[in-house]
Design an enzyme around this catalytic site. Structure first.
Site, PDB file in Angstrom:
ATOM      1  N   ASP A 104      -9.196  -6.317  -4.671  1.00  0.00           N
ATOM      2  CA  ASP A 104      -8.602  -5.090  -4.122  1.00  0.00           C
ATOM      3  C   ASP A 104      -9.076  -3.870  -4.901  1.00  0.00           C
ATOM      4  O   ASP A 104      -8.727  -3.676  -6.064  1.00  0.00           O
ATOM      5  CB  ASP A 104      -7.081  -5.170  -4.168  1.00  0.00           C
ATOM      6  CG  ASP A 104      -6.405  -4.004  -3.443  1.00  0.00           C
ATOM      7  OD1 ASP A 104      -7.122  -3.122  -2.929  1.00  0.00           O
ATOM      8  OD2 ASP A 104      -5.165  -3.975  -3.406  1.00  0.00           O
ATOM      9  N   HIS A 141      -7.006  -6.295  -0.406  1.00  0.00           N
ATOM     10  CA  HIS A 141      -5.831  -5.422  -0.293  1.00  0.00           C
ATOM     11  C   HIS A 141      -4.682  -6.045   0.498  1.00  0.00           C
ATOM     12  O   HIS A 141      -3.589  -5.508   0.523  1.00  0.00           O
ATOM     13  CB  HIS A 141      -6.268  -4.109   0.376  1.00  0.00           C
ATOM     14  CG  HIS A 141      -5.261  -3.008   0.313  1.00  0.00           C
ATOM     15  ND1 HIS A 141      -4.692  -2.582  -0.866  1.00  0.00           N
ATOM     16  CD2 HIS A 141      -4.704  -2.242   1.299  1.00  0.00           C
ATOM     17  CE1 HIS A 141      -3.847  -1.593  -0.624  1.00  0.00           C
ATOM     18  NE2 HIS A 141      -3.833  -1.381   0.688  1.00  0.00           N
ATOM     19  N   SER A 144       0.841  -1.193   0.000  1.00  0.00           N
ATOM     20  CA  SER A 144       0.000   0.000   0.000  1.00  0.00           C
ATOM     21  C   SER A 144       0.884   1.255   0.000  1.00  0.00           C
ATOM     22  O   SER A 144       1.677   1.436  -0.915  1.00  0.00           O
ATOM     23  CB  SER A 144      -0.955  -0.046   1.195  1.00  0.00           C
ATOM     24  OG  SER A 144      -2.034   0.831   1.017  1.00  0.00           O
TER      25      SER A 144
END
Length: 352
Positions: free
Chosen positions: A298, A328, A147
């Site tokens: 995601d 995710h 991320s």
């Protein structure tokens, strides 16, 4: 009798709560066997970028290659629960988790807000790499970015390619604004399909990205996205953090408080900084082997956008791996598949 019992309970709380808050943190040692006499298990504060920052270093054999995880957020560290998902990795790597500047154990009220920049985090990461390589007598590392950590990771790879054996991007950030628009459209469609009037009203109110109030509007959208499994498919990382802050030896009560304070601090100082980011245009080539792990569900950092970047990216070697039952957090949703992938990456690049 009841009054005496109450006094005892109050006394235990008065003594016990401060102990829980301020007991020194640690990480468990390995049980000594013939296979791990060369093990390493350390949790320590190291001066990085002029401030004390926390590193968790674990591996059954310190001669194994170094694997560094750059956590997401910013301000979403994973030292408190890392061992839950990474114990198998510790057999093949020296696994390093780092609470980045301003996050978790590395939070301090004295951190200068002006230091909370991508450029400073890149410098911090380089210092972490140099510290670990010197400590473990290595020349390079495997770098995993998740991320926000994947945004940071690509900039580190671009600046210091000679120090990276391979880069693994999870929940890869590609284009700050376009990614948010894809996520917004997805969750809006989900709300319409489910006749979720309340969510539609919230989404209409915040409007299409880029958001006018980066933190507030992003949080509102993510709450709805989470409801429709666009962030987490099988895991609950917030629960992992809470449980870890209470029960893991790596975190004590005071660290949980620091994590909460650091989460707000990093959000206030860094969220929305990447609205002009576009790796497709700005970083069309990378000088190290690249692996992208895409969660099929995601939409926090949409995998379809990562695939678009992958198809255009120039690299000495590249691979896109779909995680079909993940959103995710594929490294946690499908931990066995991720572990096998990392071992394969090690076996592919270690002798080169």
């Amino acid at each position: 009798m009841k009054r005496q019992l109450l006094k005892i309970v109050v006394l235990i709380m008065l003594i016990g709560v401060p102990l829980i808050l301020f007991l020194p943190s640690r990480t468990p040692k390995y049980k000594t066997t013939s296979n791990n006499k060369n093990s390493i298990s350390e949790l320590k504060m190291v001066e990085i970028g002029g401030i004390e920052q926390a590193l968790l270093i674990r591996g059954t054999d310190r001669d194994n290659p170094i694997l560094i995880f750059l956590h997401g957020g910013p301000g979403y560290p994973q030292i408190s629960f890392a061992r839950k998902y990474q114990n198998k990795l510790e057999e093949d790597f020296v696994v390093v988790n780092w609470d980045q500047r301003g996050a978790g154990k590395s939070y301090s009220a004295n951190i200068n807000e002006n230091s909370m920049t991508r450029e400073q985090f890149v410098l911090d990461t380089n210092e972490v790499i140099d510290y670990l390589c010197k400590k473990l007598n290595k020349n390079s590392v495997y770098l995993v970015g998740h991320s926000w950590g994947s945004e940071l990771g690509l900039f580190v790879v671009d600046k210091y390619p000679e120090k990276i054996k391979a880069y693994i991007g999870i929940g890869q950030v590609v284009d700050g604004t376009k990614g948010e628009i894809i996520a917004y459209d997805y969750v809006y469609d989900q709300a319409k399909e489910n006749n979720d009037i309340k969510s539609i009203e919230i989404l209409d109110k915040i409007g299409v990205p880029p958001y006018s109030e980066a933190v507030k509007d992003t949080v509102a959208q993510r709450k709805i996205l989470t409801r429709y499994n666009g962030v987490e498919k099988q895991v609950n990382t917030l629960k992992d953090i809470i449980v870890g802050c209470i029960f893991s030896p790596e975190y004590r009560g005071i660290d949980g408080i620091k994590l909460a304070l650091g989460s707000k601090f990093t959000a206030d100082t860094m969220w929305g900084h990447n609205k002009d980011l576009n790796f497709i245009n700005d970083m069309p080539s990378i000088k190290v082997p690249v692996y992208f792990c895409g969660g099929r569900y995601d939409y926090n950092t949409p995998s379809i956008l990562v695939e678009e970047y992958y198809n255009k990216l120039q690299a000495p070697y590249k691979e896109f791996i779909w995680f079909e039952d993940s959103a995710h957090f594929p490294q946690f949703d499908e931990v066995d598949k991720f572990t096998k992938l990392m071992v394969r990456i090690k076996n592919t690049h270690e002798l080169k």
